[in-house]
Design a protein around this motif. Structure first.
Motif, short mmCIF file in Angstrom:
data_model
loop_
_atom_site.label_atom_id
_atom_site.label_comp_id
_atom_site.label_asym_id
_atom_site.label_seq_id
_atom_site.Cartn_x
_atom_site.Cartn_y
_atom_site.Cartn_z
N HIS A 1 1.09 -0.98 0.06
CA HIS A 1 -0.14 -0.13 0.18
C HIS A 1 0.93 1.38 0.05
O HIS A 1 2.06 1.19 0.11
CB HIS A 1 -1.01 -0.02 1.12
N TYR B 1 -6.34 -0.13 4.03
CA TYR B 1 -5.75 -0.89 2.97
C TYR B 1 -5.93 -2.42 3.28
O TYR B 1 -5.47 -3.09 2.34
CB TYR B 1 -4.05 -0.63 2.80
N THR C 1 5.03 0.63 3.75
CA THR C 1 4.48 0.32 2.31
C THR C 1 3.86 -0.96 2.43
O THR C 1 3.36 -1.37 1.33
CB THR C 1 5.10 0.83 1.08
#
Length: 162
Positions: free
Chosen positions: A23, A35, A136
């Motif tokens: 994400h 997410y 991430t």
């Protein structure tokens, strides 16, 4: 090797399975949760704490819907005062920046001087979520895999009631 690649290699070495969601960069559990909606797992928050004199460091994992009672945690660890560790201490002890705090930061704690605590309500048969030292990605890992990881890294852990 990137921080994520280091985590990935360590888990592969230990034969620990995980699920991974990629994400955009996130810095809070609330944003990260957007997410991973619909995926089964305990949404955890990872808190890096210290005592008043910065002699003891604690990595605490709990459900991200709960708030940590600092006074109660201080009692559990036998301290008078507990606070969030500074950004400098986080980098020194775990090699991480704020927003990246994770169990996998223990890979960077060569002194093995961080104490690890899991709140009892998150320990079970449902995967726990962590950033793999990269904000991430969100990793879903079973407690048995986390136990293997901790043992391999030379860390003990305690399960506490908050």
């Amino acid at each position: 090797m990137s921080p994520f690649e280091q985590v990935k290699a360590e888990l592969a070495k230990l034969d620990v399975d995980y699920d991974l969601v990629e994400h955009p960069p996130v810095y809070t559990t609330e944003v990260a949760d957007q997410y991973i909606k619909g995926k089964v797992g305990v949404r955890t928050k990872s808190l890096f704490l210290t005592d008043k004199k910065k002699h003891h460091f604690y990595l605490v994992f709990m459900d991200d819907d709960k708030r940590l009672d600092m006074n109660h945690f201080a009692e559990i660890v036998g301290q008078k005062h507990i606070k969030f560790a500074s950004e400098a201490s986080l980098m020194e002890k775990l090699g991480l920046k704020p927003g990246f705090v994770s169990i996998f930061g223990l890979l960077n704690n060569k002194e093995k001087d961080v104490q690890v605590y899991f709140e009892k309500d998150i320990v079970g048969d449902i995967p726990l979520t962590f950033h793999p030292n990269d904000n991430t990605k969100t990793m879903f890992v079973m407690m048995d895999g986390l136990k293997k990881f901790l043992k391999d890294q030379g860390f003990e852990y305690q399960i506490i009631t908050m």
